[in-house]
Design a protein around this motif. Structure first.
Motif, short mmCIF file in Angstrom:
data_model
loop_
_atom_site.label_atom_id
_atom_site.label_comp_id
_atom_site.label_asym_id
_atom_site.label_seq_id
_atom_site.Cartn_x
_atom_site.Cartn_y
_atom_site.Cartn_z
N ASN A 118 0.83 -1.21 0.00
CA ASN A 118 0.00 0.00 0.00
C ASN A 118 0.86 1.26 0.00
N MET A 119 1.98 1.19 0.72
CA MET A 119 2.86 2.35 0.77
C MET A 119 3.47 2.57 -0.62
N GLU A 120 3.85 1.46 -1.24
CA GLU A 120 4.40 1.53 -2.60
C GLU A 120 3.37 2.16 -3.54
N TYR A 121 2.12 1.76 -3.36
CA TYR A 121 1.04 2.28 -4.18
C TYR A 121 0.90 3.81 -3.98
N GLY A 122 0.94 4.22 -2.71
CA GLY A 122 0.86 5.65 -2.42
C GLY A 122 2.00 6.43 -3.07
N TYR A 123 3.21 5.84 -3.00
CA TYR A 123 4.36 6.51 -3.60
C TYR A 123 4.24 6.53 -5.13
N SER A 124 3.58 5.52 -5.69
CA SER A 124 3.44 5.52 -7.15
C SER A 124 2.43 6.58 -7.59
N LEU A 125 1.41 6.82 -6.74
CA LEU A 125 0.46 7.89 -7.06
C LEU A 125 1.13 9.25 -6.93
N PHE A 126 1.92 9.39 -5.88
CA PHE A 126 2.55 10.68 -5.57
C PHE A 126 4.06 10.49 -5.42
N PRO A 127 4.80 10.45 -6.54
CA PRO A 127 6.24 10.19 -6.45
C PRO A 127 6.97 11.20 -5.55
N ARG A 128 6.41 12.41 -5.42
CA ARG A 128 7.04 13.41 -4.57
C ARG A 128 7.17 12.93 -3.13
N LEU A 129 6.17 12.16 -2.70
CA LEU A 129 6.19 11.67 -1.31
C LEU A 129 7.34 10.70 -1.09
N ARG A 130 7.67 9.93 -2.11
CA ARG A 130 8.76 8.98 -1.97
C ARG A 130 10.07 9.73 -1.70
N GLU A 131 10.26 10.82 -2.47
CA GLU A 131 11.47 11.62 -2.27
C GLU A 131 11.55 12.17 -0.85
N ARG A 132 10.38 12.44 -0.27
CA ARG A 132 10.35 13.12 1.02
C ARG A 132 10.00 12.16 2.16
N ARG A 133 10.14 10.87 1.95
CA ARG A 133 9.63 9.90 2.91
C ARG A 133 10.20 10.06 4.31
#
Lengths: 240, 297
Positions: A118-133
């Motif tokens: 689910n977290m991966e899914y969230g990051y795929s929707l909003f790649p910006r969040l992955r950068e700022r995790r």
């Protein structure tokens, strides 16, 4: 999926919602538009169990076909029933990291693998969040916080995703992005209840729409119908 | 002062300070979540000491069993206090819960006088813990080293719970935004109960070690250490767990060292804690490690 009948909400002595009827079918994007103080947030907060002084019936039918009465239930049980709310003002926890905010959204889930997916899914929707995790939620920009609020609500894999003013305070380009993602989420099979002041953006993506005015529903129809409705044009779409 | 004496004072201060720190954690955790000063916390500490006294001295149980009973008993009392005195007031104005806290504190103290009698009772120290030995000319007893060591282990464990587990995440989240935390499916009352349980268990451990150090128990023994631990929590920055430990250690050092270096001032020992409180409140009201909140909306 959700059947609201004769919902009334009081805040202290103020009667904010007067007998609202509203129904949501599985797979739809339903929007509730109206001016500030029309009772939109009160309605969505009543569904989420956040309002003490409310009366009426809120019947929710889950994916298995079981119907439960939501009125009088506590907010913490909603997630387990498959309902998640991304609240007005985003309500990101400023001292927790982006990742911790997301983990909190998955609080009722215990399967580690599923949470990671689910977290991966969230990051795929909003790649910006992955950068700022690893960044604290409070250091994000308004748009990023909104993305985080949506991703956090999605962490519980809800059947019904409720969004309270997701466009509030966002630059137009970000509003467009957020609405595009709402459509993506909907296409993947999730039902959406969207409360918005930005009537134009909301009506464009909604299957069904309701107009609230000082606590009463004054109009309802498909998103396209209301976009063409002269009254709606006059009151919410800046005339023309 | 010789180096040997200084080392002895140092270890003594470490022990006293870590006891203040253990109690302070209970104040700081409850305050962090509920914005409530749990005045009954010092009395839970006292109950922990009494429970270990009754089980080991009166009923002659082995220490391991007595310690278990004391921790469990004090934890249950802490949970009961939350359930009876604080939970019904959750949505009441904060001052109501504060008054309730003071009331509960008086109630427990006076109940203890009735049930346990007001007479101080001696605790029999296990000889194993008191067998003196000397390292490089410094005379030590195992108890003196055990107290800071146990405290260190417990605080490390607690930090792990708070920063690495799900209930810990919920605790940190509740402290900022109860409503949003509930929306995420967290049962807030359960997390608050867990907070009281952890704080009470730590206070019980502190109470047990206190009873071993100053080998006696009495119904009002929780008041002064409770106040000082509260000061330690404020000094370290209320709401911060490392801050509570740091504040406790600072207080322990101020108290022991002031008396060690200025024996004439020993009568003012308890006043130093309050002087420290006034100084920190004037200089840095959020405490050493208190966070300044900057919320972005």
């Amino acid at each position: 999926m959700l059947e609201i009948r004769d919902l009334n909400v009081w805040y202290g002595g103020i009667h904010a919602v007067h007998g609202v009827n509203l129904s949501i079918r599985r797979g739809e994007i339903v929007t509730l538009i109206g001016a500030n103080g029309a009772g939109k947030s009160s309605t969505i907060r009543a569904i989420a169990g956040l309002v003490k002084g409310c009366k009426g019936s809120i019947e929710y039918t889950d994916a298995g076909g079981k119907t439960v009465q939501l009125a009088g239930k506590q907010p913490e049980v909603m997630v387990k029933l498959g309902i998640a709310l991304s609240p007005e003002g985003r309500r990101i926890l400023p001292h927790l990291t982006v990742e911790e905010n997301l983990l909190l959204g998955a609080y009722t889930r215990s399967d580690k693998k599923e949470i990671a997916e689910n977290m991966e899914y969230g990051y795929s929707l909003f790649p910006r969040l992955r950068e700022r995790r690893a960044q604290k939620g409070g250091t994000l920009s308004g748009g990023e916080q909104q993305m985080l609020a949506v991703a956090r609500a999605m962490m519980s894999r809800p059947d019904l995703l409720m969004l309270d003013e997701p466009s509030l305070g966002l630059a137009p380009i970000l509003v467009e992005e957020v609405f595009r993602i709402i459509q993506t989420i909907n296409r993947e099979g999730r039902t959406i209840l969207l409360v918005e002041q930005n009537a134009f953006a909301a009506l464009r993506i909604a299957h069904k729409a309701y107009v609230l005015e000082t606590g009463d529903i004054t109009l309802e129809g498909t998103g396209a119908e209301l976009l063409e409705n002269p009254k709606v044009k006059e009151a919410y779409l800046g005339g023309a | 002062m010789t180096l040997n004496m200084f080392v002895q004072h140092f270890i003594n201060a470490l022990g006293l300070g870590s006891l203040y720190g253990l109690i302070a954690i209970g104040y700081t955790m409850v305050y962090g979540i509920l914005r409530l000063i749990n005045f009954a916390h010092g009395d839970i500490f006292m109950l922990g000491a009494y429970f270990v006294f009754f089980s080991t001295v009166m009923y002659k149980m082995p220490w391991a069993v007595g310690v278990g009973i004391a921790i469990l008993g004090a934890t249950l009392c802490g949970l009961l206090v939350d359930r009876v005195a604080y939970r019904p007031l959750r949505s009441a104005p904060r001052i109501s819960a504060l008054i309730s806290a003071i009331g509960v504190s008086f109630f427990i103290e006076n109940l203890a006088v009735v049930v346990f009698t007001g007479m101080p009772r001696p605790v029999v120290q296990p000889p194993m813990l008191m067998k003196a030995f000397s390292v490089g000319g410094v005379r030590l007893v195992p108890l003196g080293l055990m107290v800071p060591a146990i405290s260190f282990v417990l605080v490390s464990g607690l930090l792990w719970v708070v920063y690495k587990t799900k209930p810990g995440l919920a605790m940190r989240s509740i402290s900022h935004d109860i409503e949003t935390t509930r929306l995420m499916g967290v049962s807030v009352d359960r997390i608050i109960a867990l907070t009281f349980a952890i704080g009470s268990a730590l206070a019980a451990v502190a109470g047990i070690m206190w009873a071993l150090r100053y080998p006696r128990v009495e119904p009002f023994m929780g008041i002064i250490p409770g106040f000082k631990a509260f000061i330690a929590a404020v000094f370290g920055g209320i709401g911060s767990i490392p801050g509570a430990m740091l504040g406790g250690l600072a207080l322990g050092f101020v108290e022991i060292m002031s008396v060690a270096f200025f024996p004439k001032l020993s009568g003012y020992k308890d006043a130093f804690a309050f002087v420290l409180l006034i100084v920190i409140l004037l200089a840095k009201p959020t405490g050493l490690m208190g966070e300044k909140l900057e919320d972005k909306i």
